[in-house]
Scaffold this active site. Structure first.
Site, PDB file in Angstrom:
ATOM      1  N   ASP A 210      -3.237   4.538   2.767  1.00 18.02           N
ATOM      2  CA  ASP A 210      -3.598   4.901   4.148  1.00 18.02           C
ATOM      3  C   ASP A 210      -3.187   6.345   4.414  1.00 18.02           C
ATOM      4  O   ASP A 210      -2.064   6.740   4.090  1.00 18.02           O
ATOM      5  CB  ASP A 210      -2.860   4.014   5.175  1.00 18.02           C
ATOM      6  CG  ASP A 210      -3.374   2.585   5.178  1.00 18.02           C
ATOM      7  OD1 ASP A 210      -4.466   2.337   4.623  1.00 18.02           O
ATOM      8  OD2 ASP A 210      -2.676   1.712   5.729  1.00 18.02           O
TER       9      ASP A 210
ATOM     10  N   ASP B 100       1.497   4.740   2.364  1.00 16.96           N
ATOM     11  CA  ASP B 100       1.113   5.365   3.636  1.00 16.96           C
ATOM     12  C   ASP B 100       1.551   6.824   3.671  1.00 16.96           C
ATOM     13  O   ASP B 100       2.699   7.134   3.344  1.00 16.96           O
ATOM     14  CB  ASP B 100       1.798   4.632   4.806  1.00 16.96           C
ATOM     15  CG  ASP B 100       1.589   3.134   4.749  1.00 16.96           C
ATOM     16  OD1 ASP B 100       0.491   2.681   5.077  1.00 16.96           O
ATOM     17  OD2 ASP B 100       2.536   2.410   4.343  1.00 16.96           O
TER      18      ASP B 100
ATOM     19  N   ASP C   6       0.865  -1.178   0.000  1.00 17.91           N
ATOM     20  CA  ASP C   6       0.000   0.000   0.000  1.00 17.91           C
ATOM     21  C   ASP C   6       0.902   1.228   0.000  1.00 17.91           C
ATOM     22  O   ASP C   6       2.129   1.099  -0.062  1.00 17.91           O
ATOM     23  CB  ASP C   6      -0.917   0.003   1.229  1.00 17.91           C
ATOM     24  CG  ASP C   6      -0.147   0.162   2.546  1.00 17.91           C
ATOM     25  OD1 ASP C   6       1.097   0.222   2.511  1.00 17.91           O
ATOM     26  OD2 ASP C   6      -0.787   0.231   3.603  1.00 17.91           O
TER      27      ASP C   6
HETATM   28  P1  UTP Z   1       2.357  -1.097   6.617  1.00 19.47           P
HETATM   29  O1  UTP Z   1       1.524  -2.238   7.054  1.00 19.47           O
HETATM   30  O2  UTP Z   1       1.861  -0.314   5.464  1.00 19.47           O
HETATM   31  O3  UTP Z   1       3.800  -1.691   6.353  1.00 19.47           O
HETATM   32  O4  UTP Z   1       2.554  -0.163   7.877  1.00 19.47           O
HETATM   33  P2  UTP Z   1       4.970  -1.199   5.398  1.00 19.47           P
HETATM   34  O5  UTP Z   1       6.198  -1.264   6.212  1.00 19.47           O
HETATM   35  O6  UTP Z   1       4.635   0.096   4.746  1.00 19.47           O
HETATM   36  O7  UTP Z   1       5.049  -2.348   4.338  1.00 19.47           O
HETATM   37  P3  UTP Z   1       4.287  -2.498   2.940  1.00 19.47           P
HETATM   38  O8  UTP Z   1       5.301  -2.172   1.932  1.00 19.47           O
HETATM   39  O9  UTP Z   1       3.136  -1.556   2.914  1.00 19.47           O
HETATM   40  O10 UTP Z   1       3.863  -3.925   2.889  1.00 19.47           O
HETATM   41  C1  UTP Z   1       3.479   0.891   7.918  1.00 19.47           C
HETATM   42  C2  UTP Z   1       3.771   1.279   9.307  1.00 19.47           C
HETATM   43  O11 UTP Z   1       2.669   1.910   9.896  1.00 19.47           O
HETATM   44  C3  UTP Z   1       2.442   1.427  11.168  1.00 19.47           C
HETATM   45  C4  UTP Z   1       2.955   0.019  11.170  1.00 19.47           C
HETATM   46  O12 UTP Z   1       3.378  -0.372  12.439  1.00 19.47           O
HETATM   47  C5  UTP Z   1       4.104   0.084  10.196  1.00 19.47           C
HETATM   48  O13 UTP Z   1       5.293   0.303  10.890  1.00 19.47           O
HETATM   49  N1  UTP Z   1       1.001   1.482  11.447  1.00 19.47           N
HETATM   50  C6  UTP Z   1       0.103   0.979  10.580  1.00 19.47           C
HETATM   51  C7  UTP Z   1       0.590   2.059  12.607  1.00 19.47           C
HETATM   52  O14 UTP Z   1       1.413   2.526  13.406  1.00 19.47           O
HETATM   53  N2  UTP Z   1      -0.761   2.128  12.885  1.00 19.47           N
HETATM   54  C8  UTP Z   1      -1.690   1.620  12.030  1.00 19.47           C
HETATM   55  O15 UTP Z   1      -2.889   1.721  12.304  1.00 19.47           O
HETATM   56  C9  UTP Z   1      -1.248   1.034  10.848  1.00 19.47           C
HETATM   57 MN    MN Z   2       2.755   0.416   3.736  1.00 11.92          MN
END
Ligand code: UTP
Ligand code: MN
Length: 497
Positions: free
Chosen positions: A421, A333, A331
């Site tokens: 997100d 973020d 995804d």
């Molecule tokens: P992700 O699940 O998107 O992982 O969460 P990522 O490292 O970006 O990996 P990919 O590439 O998408 O698979 C990103 C970060 O956001 C935090 C998670 O702990 C992670 O470190 N997070 C996510 C939160 O702190 N709160 C949330 O509600 C969701």
């Molecule tokens: Mn991510």
């Protein structure tokens, strides 16, 4: 059956004591579960202290399990105590206080569990050469290692990930975490491990992980992993949880009902899919395909445009895996906020509105802020943060992506769906949110574990709290937070633990 040998060793050792320990009288402190370490203390003293504490309404556990909150030791050198604790690999040590007997005696005197202050903590120091082994150059904490995206040990870490995932499906937390930690240590190494001897000085590698590594080294694969990969339950749970909106619990429920495929789920009239799951199925092909860096960049421009249309002062930051330098992600973020405190509350709904008007929002789950300073700090590790956020599926046009979309071959559409997100913290918590959302998950876990175990501080996505000074430590940047923790700064691209 999934427990490690180390755990059963602990259990055996403490069994003779169990027999002599009277059962609890009246429990006054439900949240505190004490474990007294017998080594050095001796059996009869341990038994005496257990009776004393029990008579004062404390729960004293006979067995060192992950229920334990306070581990108490007497006269044990810190290094050898920690070495012994770490041998009990599946235990969730970060959630435990490891304390000197003075915490216990003070608590007995007060007739209640006294607050855990730094002076009570037994610090986790690496064994010194005086004790016969050389200090380890690799830290057991991911936040003291530099881990780029270049993983030289994928043959091991891929195997560990399958095992960890299966433990997760079975809700067996200890070994799950143990394999994730082991994988994380191997990811930080500059070279591939070629023989087991090279792992001698590495932390976080238990008997089970080493057995898997040995198999991989000798046979090129692990039979335990192979067996899982062809296991019907593992395969089904893996498939079901790959759908946006389906977690391990739902997947397992459906598996137990006999469902094995997506068509089984969709044909089952007793199943009501929620909005998120419906969108998950609708866009399954697109959102299960990796998002490229170019696609993430294009989305950044789109969100930036939408935010700036609302306020020119809007601040947008890419976080998650892409901020760590990953080429692909599952995804994208972002953090989006404004410098003006309080106005971030309405920012996200307005951005969502703007995206809707552009016709590029395929799905939106908006969660308003439940952030309340009074609730801080949080003791929970994996707890979701309370900032306003939204989980989106966006429509991304190929024409907006440099080099084109990352699409399946033969897909003639000019667009794809992407998971995005957005999180919107108030500006005075921005640095904590940025640090938390940049990840990786393992890096974050170890930051928290380090803060608590080594510094007597509590860290989460909202704040940093010093338990000894009873105060919050403010931070404007990630560097400030590392400095408060007494850690060398680790750049985002070095956080791929
Ligand atoms: P992700 O699940 O998107 O992982 O969460 P990522 O490292 O970006 O990996 P990919 O590439 O998408 O698979 C990103 C970060 O956001 C935090 C998670 O702990 C992670 O470190 N997070 C996510 C939160 O702190 N709160 C949330 O509600 C969701
Ligand atoms: Mn991510």
């Amino acid at each position: 059956m999934f427990r490690y040998h180390a755990a059963s060793r602990v259990r055996k050792r403490s069994r003779p004591v169990e027999a002599g320990v009277p059962r609890l009288k009246e429990v006054k402190f439900e949240d505190v579960r004490v474990y007294l370490v017998e080594r050095k203390m001796g059996r009869s003293r341990r038994s005496f202290l257990t009776q004393l504490a029990t008579s004062k309404g404390f729960i004293v556990e006979d067995v060192l399990s992950d229920k334990v909150t306070h581990v108490v030791s007497e006269d044990s050198p810190a290094a050898s105590l920690w070495k012994w604790l770490k041998e009990c690999a599946p235990l969730d040590l970060p959630n435990m206080h490891v304390l000197d007997i003075s915490w216990f005696t003070d608590s007995m005197r007060e007739g209640r569990p006294v607050a855990v202050e730094t002076r009570y903590l037994i610090q986790d120091i690496e064994p010194t050469s005086a004790e016969g082994s050389t200090p380890s150059p690799v830290s057991q904490y991911a936040c003291q290692r530099r881990t780029t995206t270049e993983n030289k040990n994928t043959i091991f870490t891929d195997a560990f990930e399958v095992l960890a995932e299966n433990y997760e499906f079975n809700e067996i937390d200890g070994p799950c975490l143990a394999f994730r930690r082991a994988a994380s240590v191997l990811k930080s190494l500059p070279c591939a491990v070629r023989c087991l001897g090279e792992t001698q000085d590495l932390p976080c590698l238990g008997e089970h992980t080493k057995a898997v590594m040995e198999e991989v080294l000798q046979c090129g694969r692990s039979f335990e992993v192979e067996k899982l990969l062809s296991d019907e339950r593992y395969q089904t749970l893996k498939l079901f949880t790959s759908v946006f909106g389906i977690g391990p619990k739902t997947a397992d429920k459906w598996y137990r009902r006999g469902l094995r495929s997506f068509s089984d789920i969709l044909a089952d009239r007793s199943i009501h899919l929620n909005q998120m799951q419906q969108s998950g199925f609708l866009h399954y092909g697109d959102i299960s395909r990796a998002v490229s860096k170019a696609e993430a960049r294009s989305l950044r421009n789109i969100i930036d445009g939408a935010a700036r249309a609302i306020t020119p002062a809007a601040i947008l930051a890419l976080t998650g895996g892409f901020r760590r330098g990953k080429e692909f992600g599952h995804d994208v973020d972002f953090i989006v906020t404004t410098p003006e405190l309080g106005s971030e509350e309405s920012l996200l709904p307005k951005i969502i509105d703007g995206l809707k008007k552009q016709g590029i929002l395929l799905y939106c789950d908006y969660q308003a802020s439940t952030f309340n300073v009074a609730m801080l700090p949080s003791r929970r590790f994996e707890a979701m943060d309370h900032f306003a956020k939204c989980f989106l599926i966006m429509r991304l046009e190929g024409s907006r992506v440099e080099g084109g979309l990352n699409k399946a071959e033969g897909d003639g559409r000019g667009w794809r769906a992407v998971r995005v997100d957005l999180v919107s913290p108030p500006m005075d918590h921005y640095a904590f949110a940025l640090l938390g959302w940049t990840g990786s998950r393992q890096f974050e876990r170890d930051l928290r574990r380090f803060a608590r175990g080594k510094r007597g501080m509590l860290l989460d996505n909202h704040a940093l709290y010093d338990k000894t000074k009873n105060e919050f430590l403010a931070a404007e940047t990630e560097e400030d937070i590392f400095a408060h923790l007494g850690l060398e700064y680790i750049e985002p691209w070095q956080r791929n633990a």
